[in-house]
Design a protein around this motif. Sequence first.
Motif, PDB file in Angstrom:
ATOM      1  N   ARG A  39     -12.574   6.987  -0.595  1.00 52.20           N
ATOM      2  CA  ARG A  39     -13.163   5.950   0.253  1.00 52.20           C
ATOM      3  C   ARG A  39     -12.142   5.407   1.250  1.00 52.20           C
ATOM      4  O   ARG A  39     -12.464   5.129   2.406  1.00 52.20           O
ATOM      5  CB  ARG A  39     -13.648   4.805  -0.632  1.00 52.20           C
ATOM      6  N   PRO A 207     -20.217   2.538   2.795  1.00 50.16           N
ATOM      7  CA  PRO A 207     -19.074   3.265   2.254  1.00 50.16           C
ATOM      8  C   PRO A 207     -19.131   4.747   2.635  1.00 50.16           C
ATOM      9  O   PRO A 207     -20.209   5.325   2.662  1.00 50.16           O
ATOM     10  CB  PRO A 207     -19.217   3.107   0.743  1.00 50.16           C
ATOM     11  N   LEU A 215     -11.974  -3.600   6.669  1.00 49.19           N
ATOM     12  CA  LEU A 215     -12.992  -4.109   5.733  1.00 49.19           C
ATOM     13  C   LEU A 215     -12.593  -3.793   4.294  1.00 49.19           C
ATOM     14  O   LEU A 215     -12.798  -4.611   3.396  1.00 49.19           O
ATOM     15  CB  LEU A 215     -14.371  -3.505   6.039  1.00 49.19           C
ATOM     16  N   ILE A 218     -10.350  -6.420   3.142  1.00 46.57           N
ATOM     17  CA  ILE A 218     -11.101  -7.634   2.782  1.00 46.57           C
ATOM     18  C   ILE A 218     -11.751  -7.442   1.412  1.00 46.57           C
ATOM     19  O   ILE A 218     -11.732  -8.335   0.558  1.00 46.57           O
ATOM     20  CB  ILE A 218     -12.185  -7.927   3.838  1.00 46.57           C
ATOM     21  N   ILE A 219     -12.341  -6.271   1.179  1.00 41.92           N
ATOM     22  CA  ILE A 219     -13.013  -6.005  -0.092  1.00 41.92           C
ATOM     23  C   ILE A 219     -12.024  -6.107  -1.252  1.00 41.92           C
ATOM     24  O   ILE A 219     -12.310  -6.681  -2.292  1.00 41.92           O
ATOM     25  CB  ILE A 219     -13.687  -4.612  -0.064  1.00 41.92           C
ATOM     26  N   LYS A 220     -10.839  -5.562  -1.036  1.00 40.90           N
ATOM     27  CA  LYS A 220      -9.840  -5.622  -2.105  1.00 40.90           C
ATOM     28  C   LYS A 220      -9.393  -7.065  -2.351  1.00 40.90           C
ATOM     29  O   LYS A 220      -9.198  -7.476  -3.491  1.00 40.90           O
ATOM     30  CB  LYS A 220      -8.646  -4.726  -1.775  1.00 40.90           C
ATOM     31  N   LEU A 221      -9.251  -7.831  -1.279  1.00 40.47           N
ATOM     32  CA  LEU A 221      -8.892  -9.243  -1.443  1.00 40.47           C
ATOM     33  C   LEU A 221      -9.990  -9.976  -2.203  1.00 40.47           C
ATOM     34  O   LEU A 221      -9.726 -10.834  -3.041  1.00 40.47           O
ATOM     35  CB  LEU A 221      -8.685  -9.907  -0.080  1.00 40.47           C
ATOM     36  N   GLU A 222     -11.239  -9.609  -1.888  1.00 40.46           N
ATOM     37  CA  GLU A 222     -12.388 -10.240  -2.530  1.00 40.46           C
ATOM     38  C   GLU A 222     -12.341 -10.006  -4.045  1.00 40.46           C
ATOM     39  O   GLU A 222     -12.866 -10.791  -4.814  1.00 40.46           O
ATOM     40  CB  GLU A 222     -13.662  -9.643  -1.942  1.00 40.46           C
ATOM     41  N   GLN A 223     -11.738  -8.905  -4.443  1.00 39.51           N
ATOM     42  CA  GLN A 223     -11.583  -8.629  -5.884  1.00 39.51           C
ATOM     43  C   GLN A 223     -10.242  -9.144  -6.398  1.00 39.51           C
ATOM     44  O   GLN A 223      -9.813  -8.766  -7.483  1.00 39.51           O
ATOM     45  CB  GLN A 223     -11.664  -7.124  -6.139  1.00 39.51           C
ATOM     46  N   PHE A 224      -9.585  -9.958  -5.605  1.00 42.89           N
ATOM     47  CA  PHE A 224      -8.293 -10.545  -5.982  1.00 42.89           C
ATOM     48  C   PHE A 224      -7.238  -9.469  -6.218  1.00 42.89           C
ATOM     49  O   PHE A 224      -6.296  -9.652  -6.963  1.00 42.89           O
ATOM     50  CB  PHE A 224      -8.445 -11.448  -7.211  1.00 42.89           C
ATOM     51  N   ASP A 225      -7.445  -8.292  -5.561  1.00 42.69           N
ATOM     52  CA  ASP A 225      -6.496  -7.179  -5.699  1.00 42.69           C
ATOM     53  C   ASP A 225      -5.532  -7.237  -4.515  1.00 42.69           C
ATOM     54  O   ASP A 225      -5.625  -6.449  -3.576  1.00 42.69           O
ATOM     55  CB  ASP A 225      -7.274  -5.854  -5.736  1.00 42.69           C
ATOM     56  N   TYR A 226      -4.597  -8.205  -4.549  1.00 46.23           N
ATOM     57  CA  TYR A 226      -3.706  -8.416  -3.419  1.00 46.23           C
ATOM     58  C   TYR A 226      -2.822  -7.207  -3.168  1.00 46.23           C
ATOM     59  O   TYR A 226      -2.581  -6.824  -2.038  1.00 46.23           O
ATOM     60  CB  TYR A 226      -2.835  -9.658  -3.651  1.00 46.23           C
TER      61      TYR A 226
END
Lengths: 260, 347
Positions: A39, A207, A215, A218-226
């Motif tokens: 992805r 996807p 994006l 952003i998606i990774k941040l949204e999962q708190f995966d800094y």
Amino acid sequence: MAITLTWLSLIVLIPLAALVIKPWELGLDGVWRTLTDDRVVAAFRLSFGAAAIAAAADAVLGLIVAWAIVRYSFPGRRLLDALVDLPFALPTAVAGIALTAIYAPNGPLGALFAQVGIKTAYSPLGVVLALTFIGLPFVVRAVQPVLEEVDREVEEAARTLGATDYQRIVRVVLPAILPAILGGVGLAFARAVGEYGSVIFIAGNLPMVSEIAPLLIIIKLEQFDYAGAAAVGLGMLVISFVALLALNLVQTWLTRRSRG
Amino acid sequence: MTHDIRHLSRRGLLGGAALAGPAVLAGGGLAMAQGAPKPATLLNVSYDPTRELYKEINAAYAKFWKEKTGQTLTIQQSHGGSGKQARSVIDGLQADIVTLALAYDIDEIAQKAKLLPANWQSRLPQNSAPYTSTIVLLVRKGNPWKIRDWGDLVKPGIEVITPNPKTSGGARWNYLAAWAWALKQPGGSPAKAEAFIKELFQHVPILDTGARGSLTTFAQRGVGDVFLSWENEAFLSNEEFGPKFDIVYPSLSILAEPPVAVVDKIVDRRKTRTIAEGYLNFLYSPLAQDLTGKHHYRPRGAQAQAKYAGKFKKIPLVTIDDTFGGWTKAQKTHFADGGVFDRIYRP
């Protein structure tokens, strides 16, 4: 010198260093796994591919606009000159919403394209359109001053020596402004790669199809995966850097050749 | 839709809160000393569709508090995608109260930043959710495709609009409601539910990042035949865009419990705990319950429930705990990287 370096560090180097350090929390193989995820690869392909196409389109369109502004005098020339900068001034979200409204299936242009079976908004083509829009001023503003400086007498000389219009443009004018075009293209490309606001509304965000790399961050941040987000950011940074470096080298080489 | 603008306004709020900080500290101290209380501020960090609801509740609570204590309250509210808002609090936004779209986001604040205890959800009645909502199907006026239930969404030619579950709390409820329906069909199983979800998302042409963006795509761009929506947003869209849509209640949906919590570390530092706890208790009062019903949320209180009984259709609702084993598990199974949602997009 010391002041310059301090400011440069504060504004540019320290944030970049933070980005470079963060991903390694995942370990080398973690970063590699993040970057080679299909992805992420698909998003990179879209972001960099669309940015390259848009920058190339900007090279042609920007040259035409700059040429018109510099070489011709026509009513509304000053207005056109001022309009060029508008994509700079517009908040990118506004640009994105406006473009989406126009290119959506029920928008004026989108409906036209839909009749011939071309999907514009909500497809990779929509991404290219948005990126072309925001990148255009970079090329125009890079080419314009150089084009103004091109010595008209050299062109006249070429004409008296029997050069055709085509020869004059391709052999005399273009070599002089090519470094400037490349500079503008580099800026347009760099801006387009990182663009989020204007693209996110028009892309469709599916996807593997129309999902841009910012994006994914952003998606990774949204999962708190800094760390994962920073890894994708670092990947983009490295690819952009290599692309811009290559462009710069070509530009330098061209400048030297045209002087030498 | 207004991603950047919201971001800016939140910065504005941050600045405002920072400026008001010293005044608040002084105010709290004096209030405890029984003097004439100095004005105080409170920041409620919430998610997108609660804007209008909290505007009214804030005014009502400020009035209530003034009458009770004589203290003037300025209540600020911040709205955005639920996950993004949680991240802002983790990164330092001084929220006295969080009122978010799903418990998972507050769990993350508890876990990542340790700003409140892990058992926060048991501190207030009814899972700390003073109002509930559910997921409904919004179709174009007259329901031209005769959509009655989740199963109709995968008929040939139907286009479904929902935001991306990776970035939108509301979209996660949409997804889970669809999953629960498929699971509860005769002969249903997790494998069959996954197959249904996969087919469903093949009918989704656009994944906006938030619920408001999706609503714009559906209502203003005219894309899609069905919009998976919060019930309260479905009511709102008919107010906002005129009666252009019909609400279809599916045979089964999910009970969405948007929870509220006091952020302990922040209220203790700002000395606003009494005010903040009073605010959350106030949400359960008959007055606030009536406001939730007015703003299209399903109230919990008996009185408001009776008043709005005709407005909200009774349908079977599963819960996140009984069907999915809680948010943490649902998040991990379905929405984390490599989860079911990623899997259904793999070729």
